[in-house]
Design an enzyme around this catalytic site. Structure first.
Site: not given
Ligand code: 3AM
Length: 194
Positions: A42, A126
């Site tokens: 995603h 990304h």
């Molecule tokens: O897979 P991506 O990099 O798009 O890194 C987590 C993931 O991002 C991000 O949200 C997506 C689904 O879990 N994520 C998890 N915890 C987070 C936080 N505390 C977060 N992004 C920002 N703040």
């Protein structure tokens, strides 16, 4: 439940990046990374974290409105990048201004529905394909391979609300399971129509 707003690329585009990631798996050091699970690939727009059930109806209305205000727009997966030594991702090209606007609208929708959102970091579109364990890893060999990748274009037509189910087994390296719980078409009919 733990939620985030996202754009979900279509299967064809996921297959394209999937072929590249297959090649990355064969590079030295690949075993040291945690590869994200493909059904869950995603583009995160806005991470909400744990959301109270009682906020959901209002959150849904506001996300629908955010989608409605955004015309559909083209994107493609393109090259790669990294967050420090921790995350390896496929990059995005196309109408990044519209993508950023959609991310801001999703963030504002959650905030107004009462979800405590973190302060903004600059939005970096990304698609995470791997994360390093522990202190991180040298991601350059993987970036070299990803750098030349050009995916085909697709038209983003939906804002998705995705649930992240964290692993409960305690098995090392197990991944969160992502589940689309709702989606709203971009653009859509004029408000009040029908
Ligand atoms: O897979 P991506 O990099 O798009 O890194 C987590 C993931 O991002 C991000 O949200 C997506 C689904 O879990 N994520 C998890 N915890 C987070 C936080 N505390 C977060 N992004 C920002 N703040």
């Amino acid at each position: 439940m733990r939620l985030f707003a996202a754009v979900l690329p279509p299967p064809e585009q996921l297959d394209e990046i999937g072929h590249v990631v297959d090649r990355l798996h064969r590079l030295p050091g690949a075993d040291g990374l945690r590869w994200t699970s493909r059904p869950g690939w995603h583009l995160t727009l806005a991470f909400m974290g744990e959301v109270d059930e009682e906020l959901l109806p209002d959150l849904r209305v506001r996300l629908a409105r955010a989608a409605h205000r955004t015309p559909s727009f083209p994107l493609r997966l393109h090259g790669g990048g990294h967050f420090g030594r921790r995350a390896l991702w496929a990059g995005i090209a196309g109408d990044l201004d519209e993508l950023r606007l959609l991310a801001e609208r999703a963030d504002a929708a959650a905030r107004r529905a009462g979800v405590p959102m973190d302060e903004h970091r600059r939005y970096q579109a990304h698609l995470t394909v791997a994360r390093a364990r522990g202190d991180g890893a040298d991601l350059h060999p993987f970036l070299d391979e990803l750098g030349t990748f050009e995916g085909t274009r697709w038209e983003v037509g939906e804002l998705a609300l995705v649930r992240s189910n964290l692993p409960v087994s305690g098995v090392r390296g197990e991944q969160p399971r992502y589940e689309k719980v709702d989606g709203w078409p971009l653009g859509g009919p004029p408000e009040g129509a029908g």
